[in-house]
Scaffold this active site. Structure first.
Site, short mmCIF file in Angstrom:
data_model
loop_
_atom_site.label_atom_id
_atom_site.label_comp_id
_atom_site.label_asym_id
_atom_site.label_seq_id
_atom_site.Cartn_x
_atom_site.Cartn_y
_atom_site.Cartn_z
N GLU A 33 71.49 -52.42 14.12
CA GLU A 33 71.40 -53.52 15.05
C GLU A 33 70.14 -53.72 15.69
O GLU A 33 69.08 -52.77 15.56
CB GLU A 33 72.61 -53.15 16.08
CG GLU A 33 72.35 -51.88 16.99
CD GLU A 33 73.37 -51.57 17.89
OE1 GLU A 33 74.42 -52.24 17.96
OE2 GLU A 33 73.14 -50.45 18.62
N GLU A 86 67.40 -50.83 14.88
CA GLU A 86 67.94 -49.70 14.63
C GLU A 86 68.33 -49.74 13.07
O GLU A 86 68.85 -50.76 12.66
CB GLU A 86 69.07 -49.22 15.47
CG GLU A 86 68.93 -49.41 16.92
CD GLU A 86 69.66 -48.71 17.89
OE1 GLU A 86 70.99 -48.69 17.28
OE2 GLU A 86 69.50 -48.70 19.31
N GLU A 90 81.97 -52.28 7.37
CA GLU A 90 80.94 -51.89 6.52
C GLU A 90 80.81 -50.61 5.92
O GLU A 90 81.74 -49.52 6.64
CB GLU A 90 79.59 -52.13 7.22
CG GLU A 90 79.16 -51.25 8.48
CD GLU A 90 78.13 -51.41 9.21
OE1 GLU A 90 77.48 -52.80 9.14
OE2 GLU A 90 77.59 -50.55 10.05
#
Length: 623
Positions: A347, A334, A259
């Site tokens: 996550e 998070e 990512e």
């Protein structure tokens, strides 16, 4: 008989001494290392809408087993005790004398020192539940806390897992699948490829499409493992191989995804809390940007970077994600937040977080109690609009590690351990005491030091004072490094990012260097104490102090001491520990000077994180 037999007399003294120490220890443990006079009203069990203690009609559990160790086991036991629930501790051979074992109503040995042979043995822990009649298991954090197989094993045996469902654990535990689910739920996600990458060619193709820098991450990762940043093709190929190998070794799962890497991000997380009746709320955010190698070191709540609009948007997205998996109990969503307050899902952790105390301190909620209530089937006692931010809280993770040697772990016994004096706004969560062994087998955390103040400035000031008054001997620790972070101008201004430590300490931590003003203050304190101790013999009300290459003349008088024309008024605290040369106030400011050892010409001391040798001389000696 005692008068007639000296040996028996001394035997009785030994027994009485042991009983007194045991009584004191029991009283100390009963407080679970946490003062209560300062805590918010919910914590103190006083009425505050949704904050009353469990009523007789609120059926909870008769007995729970805590499948963990150390400070988090003590933390869970404390709340269970307050709720009238009996507890069972489990322990390995290394923890037979640990604090959590002493605190619990029962304790069961589960194996030898290695975690895989003890704290990760699901079958042995299940048997401990059956042998003791435990109706539920609280897993704490780490170990089996996010293990869906353990959750299902307990469920199949009629034992309640105080945590989320198997489905939620599995859905959020897979980083690839969780990001797909987050995107489908309308949660902002980091641009990237939401699928597994298999080889170098695919890595380069995807990285170029996303645009460097990119983050290469393990799908099953956590705790900073299996993560690499790549700024070009070569780093991408190398990072892919290293992340895959590390992921396989750490998690038994070598799936990797890629990512976009967000530059200068803040790590901000939201505590969510849901029940089994469809109610989910978010609690105020925690800023966990102060990290070392992707491991959190200092946390605070709330964050200096969020306004109410952004806070609400992030919180509502966290709730949406939780509802998508029918989430119940505590969990943490998070995010990474960029400089323009854009935020992206990182996550979700399906467990109680290490840093949960800062949320408790600013909301007044006991999150462990909430987990127990939810597991017992009760509805949340409050709504989103009931939750307010009360003040500011900081948390320091005090580890047994040597920051002067690259933060290498430090093992051994705590030869001296003395916590800071308890006062309003201070909380200490720990599982150690004087004489505890910090072993190589488990996490080297000594404690979590937590402060709460009306403002961020007050919480920071309280933290630095607590660190100055914390006595830890026998192992290296990071207290001085953490204090240096709290006094760093960039931190004080609230300008944080996950790159704070490498940017502010590019050469690593080299120790604390005192300013000239601080050296003179130290000279005044040590000089005053030295004169007071020697005046009866020397009849001399002055001395010369040498500190780190600087020399000062100290003169004592009725109102205090004078050092090179500067006056200092010293007001020592009562019952100062022998570990300190001085603790109290100087010119109305809190100050503490620890004595590390006495040497031929003076003392080795610790002052505001710095360790120095201070020489105390007469004027003749100095000449």
């Amino acid at each position: 008989r005692v008068h007639g037999d000296p040996s028996l007399f001394f035997g009785v003294l030994v027994i009485m001494s042991w009983l007194l120490r045991t009584s004191a220890l029991a009283s100390h443990i009963g407080k679970c290392r946490t003062p209560t006079s300062h805590l918010p009203k919910i914590w103190l069990l006083q009425n505050r809408n949704f904050a009353s203690p469990a009523a007789d009609s609120d059926k909870l559990f008769n007995k729970i087993l805590v499948a963990n160790r150390g400070e988090i086991a003590c933390r869970v036991i404390k709340t269970a005790r307050r709720l009238g629930i009996k507890t069972v501790a489990v322990y390995s051979d290394a923890d037979v004398r640990s604090m959590h074992v002493k605190m619990a109503d029962e304790a069961i040995r589960i194996g030898p020192v290695l975690s895989k042979d003890s704290y990760l043995r699901m079958d042995v822990i299940l048997q401990a539940c059956k042998d003791t009649g435990a109706e539920a298991v609280h897993p704490g954090y780490g170990f089996l806390s996010e293990n869906s197989h353990f959750q299902k094993m307990l469920q199949d045996n009629g034992i309640v897992f105080i945590g989320p469902s198997t489905h939620a654990i599995e859905a959020m535990g897979d980083k690839i699948e969780s990001k797909k689910l987050a995107k489908a739920s309308g949660v902002n996600t980091v641009p990237g490829y939401l699928g597994e990458v298999h080889d170098d060619a695919e890595v380069l193709k995807i990285a170029r499409e996303i645009g460097y820098p990119v983050m290469i991450k393990a799908s099953a990762g956590g705790g900073g493992k299996g993560m690499r940043i790549a700024w070009n093709d070569e780093e991408a190929k190398l990072g892919f191989r290293l992340s895959r190998d590390e992921a396989k070794a750490s998690f038994g799962d070598d799936r990797i995804f890629i990512e976009k890497f967000i530059e200068e991000p803040r790590h901000i997380e939201f505590q969510i809390l849901g029940d089994k009746h469809g109610n989910v709320v978010y609690l105020p955010e925690r800023d966990c940007s102060i990290q070392r190698r992707n491991q959190k070191v200092i946390e605070e709540a709330p964050s200096t970077s969020l306004d109410e609009k952004t806070r609400r948007a992030m919180g509502e997205q966290a709730v949406a994600l939780a509802k998508a998996v029918n989430y119940h109990t505590t969990g943490t969503v998070e995010f990474l937040v960029d400089k323009k307050k854009g935020f992206y899902f990182l996550e979700m952790n399906t467990r109680l977080q290490v840093e949960h105390p800062v949320t408790e301190m600013i909301t007044g909620l006991d999150l462990v109690e909430q987990m127990i209530r939810v597991a017992a089937g009760h509805k949340l006692q409050f709504r989103q609009e009931d939750i307010k931010i009360d003040g500011w809280s900081m948390e320091t993770r005090v580890y047994a590690e040597d920051p002067l040697r690259g933060f290498l772990p430090s093992i051994g016994f705590l030869t001296s351990y003395q916590e800071p004096p308890m006062k309003e706004g201070l909380r200490i969560d720990t599982g150690v005491s004087d004489g505890t062994e910090i072993s190589m087998y488990y996490d080297p955390m000594i404690c979590k030091l937590i402060t709460h103040g009306k403002t961020r400035k007050e919480a920071i000031s309280m933290m630095t004072s607590a660190l100055d008054n914390y006595v830890i001997r026998g192992v290296g620790h990071n207290a001085a490094f953490c204090r240096a972070v709290y006094t760093n101008p960039t931190f004080v201004e609230g300008r944080l990012s996950t790159k704070f430590i490498p940017e502010q300490f590019p050469q690593g931590f080299k120790g604390v260097q005192l300013t000239d003003d601080k050296k003179q203050l130290l000279a005044a304190i040590v000089g005053a104490c030295h004169i007071q101790q020697t005046m009866f013999v020397t009849r001399d009300s002055s001395c010369v102090i040498r500190v780190d290459g600087s020399t000062y003349t100290v003169d004592m008088h009725n109102d205090g001491v004078t050092v090179d024309g500067q006056d200092y008024a010293l007001d020592p605290s009562e019952n100062v520990s022998p570990h300190f040369i001085f603790a109290g106030t100087v010119n109305n400011e809190e100050v503490a000077v620890q004595q590390l050892k006495k040497n031929a010409l003076g003392y080795d001391v610790q002052f505001e994180g710095a360790q120095l040798t201070v020489e105390c001389l007469t004027k003749q000696q100095a000449d």
